[in-house]
Scaffold this motif. Structure first.
Motif, mmCIF file in Angstrom:
data_model
loop_
_atom_site.group_PDB
_atom_site.id
_atom_site.type_symbol
_atom_site.label_atom_id
_atom_site.label_comp_id
_atom_site.label_asym_id
_atom_site.label_seq_id
_atom_site.Cartn_x
_atom_site.Cartn_y
_atom_site.Cartn_z
ATOM 1 N N LEU A 96 0.815 -1.217 0.000
ATOM 2 C CA LEU A 96 0.000 0.000 0.000
ATOM 3 C C LEU A 96 0.850 1.269 0.000
ATOM 4 C CD1 LEU A 96 -2.896 -1.006 2.419
ATOM 5 C CD2 LEU A 96 -2.853 -1.086 -0.083
ATOM 6 N N VAL A 97 1.924 1.293 0.777
ATOM 7 C CA VAL A 97 2.740 2.511 0.813
ATOM 8 C C VAL A 97 3.450 2.748 -0.519
ATOM 9 C CG1 VAL A 97 3.077 2.348 3.307
ATOM 10 C CG2 VAL A 97 4.838 1.424 1.772
ATOM 11 N N SER A 98 3.528 1.709 -1.341
ATOM 12 C CA SER A 98 4.226 1.829 -2.624
ATOM 13 C C SER A 98 3.419 2.566 -3.684
ATOM 14 C CB SER A 98 4.612 0.434 -3.144
ATOM 15 O OG SER A 98 5.510 -0.203 -2.250
ATOM 16 N N ILE A 99 2.226 3.020 -3.330
ATOM 17 C CA ILE A 99 1.450 3.808 -4.293
ATOM 18 C C ILE A 99 2.083 5.166 -4.549
ATOM 19 C CG2 ILE A 99 -0.736 2.650 -3.778
ATOM 20 C CD1 ILE A 99 -1.512 5.060 -2.061
ATOM 21 N N VAL A 100 2.956 5.623 -3.651
ATOM 22 C CA VAL A 100 3.683 6.873 -3.884
ATOM 23 C C VAL A 100 5.164 6.545 -4.078
ATOM 24 C CG1 VAL A 100 2.042 8.257 -2.578
ATOM 25 C CG2 VAL A 100 4.051 7.324 -1.414
ATOM 26 N N PRO A 101 5.915 7.382 -4.786
ATOM 27 C CA PRO A 101 7.330 7.093 -5.054
ATOM 28 C C PRO A 101 8.180 7.145 -3.793
ATOM 29 C CG PRO A 101 6.454 8.703 -6.628
ATOM 30 C CD PRO A 101 5.433 8.563 -5.546
ATOM 31 N N GLU A 102 9.383 6.584 -3.883
ATOM 32 C CA GLU A 102 10.343 6.636 -2.789
ATOM 33 C C GLU A 102 10.589 8.086 -2.358
ATOM 34 O OE1 GLU A 102 13.972 4.597 -3.595
ATOM 35 O OE2 GLU A 102 13.002 2.671 -4.000
ATOM 36 N N GLY A 103 10.744 8.258 -1.051
ATOM 37 C CA GLY A 103 10.999 9.585 -0.507
ATOM 38 C C GLY A 103 9.757 10.392 -0.199
ATOM 39 N N HIS A 104 8.594 9.972 -0.722
ATOM 40 C CA HIS A 104 7.352 10.689 -0.460
ATOM 41 C C HIS A 104 6.841 10.366 0.947
ATOM 42 C CE1 HIS A 104 6.071 12.041 -4.726
ATOM 43 N NE2 HIS A 104 7.401 11.995 -4.619
ATOM 44 N N ILE A 105 5.897 11.172 1.432
ATOM 45 C CA ILE A 105 5.497 11.133 2.837
ATOM 46 C C ILE A 105 4.165 10.410 3.014
ATOM 47 C CG2 ILE A 105 4.977 12.497 4.897
ATOM 48 C CD1 ILE A 105 6.665 14.758 3.647
ATOM 49 N N ILE A 106 4.165 9.392 3.886
ATOM 50 C CA ILE A 106 2.963 8.661 4.286
ATOM 51 C C ILE A 106 2.550 9.136 5.674
ATOM 52 C CG2 ILE A 106 1.967 6.392 4.758
ATOM 53 C CD1 ILE A 106 2.876 6.571 1.888
ATOM 54 N N LEU A 107 1.286 9.468 5.860
ATOM 55 C CA LEU A 107 0.747 9.857 7.168
ATOM 56 C C LEU A 107 -0.209 8.786 7.663
ATOM 57 C CD1 LEU A 107 -0.008 11.848 9.498
ATOM 58 C CD2 LEU A 107 -1.677 12.872 7.914
ATOM 59 N N ASP A 108 -0.004 8.338 8.909
ATOM 60 C CA ASP A 108 -0.934 7.412 9.563
ATOM 61 C C ASP A 108 -1.391 8.032 10.875
ATOM 62 O OD1 ASP A 108 -2.386 5.404 10.694
ATOM 63 O OD2 ASP A 108 -0.863 3.844 10.480
ATOM 64 N N PRO A 109 -2.622 8.561 10.925
ATOM 65 C CA PRO A 109 -3.115 9.215 12.151
ATOM 66 C C PRO A 109 -3.469 8.243 13.277
ATOM 67 C CG PRO A 109 -4.342 9.931 10.197
ATOM 68 C CD PRO A 109 -3.565 8.713 9.821
ATOM 69 N N PHE A 110 -3.523 6.935 12.981
ATOM 70 C CA PHE A 110 -3.835 5.911 13.986
ATOM 71 C C PHE A 110 -2.784 4.807 13.863
ATOM 72 C CE2 PHE A 110 -7.663 8.073 12.608
ATOM 73 C CZ PHE A 110 -8.144 8.571 13.816
ATOM 74 N N ALA A 111 -1.575 5.130 14.276
ATOM 75 C CA ALA A 111 -0.414 4.301 13.951
ATOM 76 C C ALA A 111 -0.399 2.969 14.682
ATOM 77 C CB ALA A 111 0.865 5.073 14.245
ATOM 78 N N GLY A 112 -1.091 2.867 15.826
ATOM 79 C CA GLY A 112 -1.086 1.611 16.562
ATOM 80 C C GLY A 112 0.326 1.167 16.880
ATOM 81 N N SER A 113 0.652 -0.071 16.532
ATOM 82 C CA SER A 113 1.985 -0.604 16.801
ATOM 83 C C SER A 113 2.976 -0.306 15.684
ATOM 84 C CB SER A 113 1.904 -2.114 17.045
ATOM 85 O OG SER A 113 1.292 -2.762 15.950
#
Length: 240
Positions: free
Chosen positions: A190-207
């Protein structure tokens, strides 16, 4: 923005989201509390350990979590608050991916659109035949879902794609640090939908699985987690 990058911020997601600059992240990928399991108020108000942990895994000892006892209307209102902030924080064309289950799927799709995200579809996560069923007369609760959309126009990707509309990954106890953990391999996809170096935000990061996946795949990340214990687990996993 630099002060938030590649960290887990221990705090309430809505409060922290309001501090992030507008148009600053490339994708929101998150697994919020579903407030789902149970048909009655009493069942919904049970500890998540009782609602989501399979009877055969009682010795797993995953910590519980907060915020899972809302009814459908209050859950929709709550989602509207934080999704609206995610919309503000996303760059134009940024992705929004939100996990849900079959019970909350209709409400989740409403929440996405109320938050002004352009709803573009539903992705299925097939948990494989190890998924539970109450008895032999039932179809297995084998899939969870990801409602997804974009902030405005969906950009054409040059680094990858088109992406699968269904992912098949089992839940492995060796890769499970949370009652409702998603497989690291799934999150890497799923995180690979954006290119390397781009920013992923997870507001409910859990573990921290989304953040661990982002680090593996050379994406930057911002995690927010209200529970101090889970935030510490996530930080340890990222460090390792």
């Amino acid at each position: 923005m630099q002060q938030y990058l590649n960290k887990i911020i221990n705090g309430d997601s809505l409060e922290v989201l309001r501090k992030l600059p507008s148009n600053s992240v490339d994708a929101v990928i998150t697994d919020p509390p579903y407030s789902s399991g149970g048909k009655t108020i009493a069942e919904k108000c049970q500890d998540p350990i009782m609602k989501y942990q399979q009877s055969g895994n009682k010795n797993a000892h995953h910590p519980t979590f907060l915020g899972d006892n809302k009814d459908s209307r209050s859950w929709l209102h709550w989602c509207n608050l934080w999704i609206s902030e995610c919309y503000r924080v996303l760059k134009p064309g940024g992705y929004f991916l939100m996990f849900t289950d079959w019970r909350q799927l209709p409400t989740a799709s409403d929440a996405l659109q109320i938050g002004e995200i352009a709803w573009r579809g539903v992705i299925a996560w097939d948990k494989t035949e190890g998924s539970r069923a109450p008895h032999k007369g039932y179809f297995r609760h084998q899939c969870e879902y990801i409602v997804w959309g974009t902030k405005g126009k969906c950009p054409k990707a040059e680094h990858a794609g088109p992406y699968p509309g269904c992912f098949r990954f089992p839940v492995k106890q060796s890769d499970k640090f949370n009652l409702t953990e998603k497989p690291t391999q799934l999150m890497e996809q799923l995180v690979s939908i954006v290119p390397e170096g781009h920013i992923i935000l997870d507001p409910f990061a859990g573990s921290g699985t989304t953040l661990v996946a982002a680090k593996h795949m050379k994406r930057q990340f911002i995690g927010i987690e209200k529970d101090t214990g889970y935030a510490e687990i996530g930080l340890k996993r990222i460090a390792e």
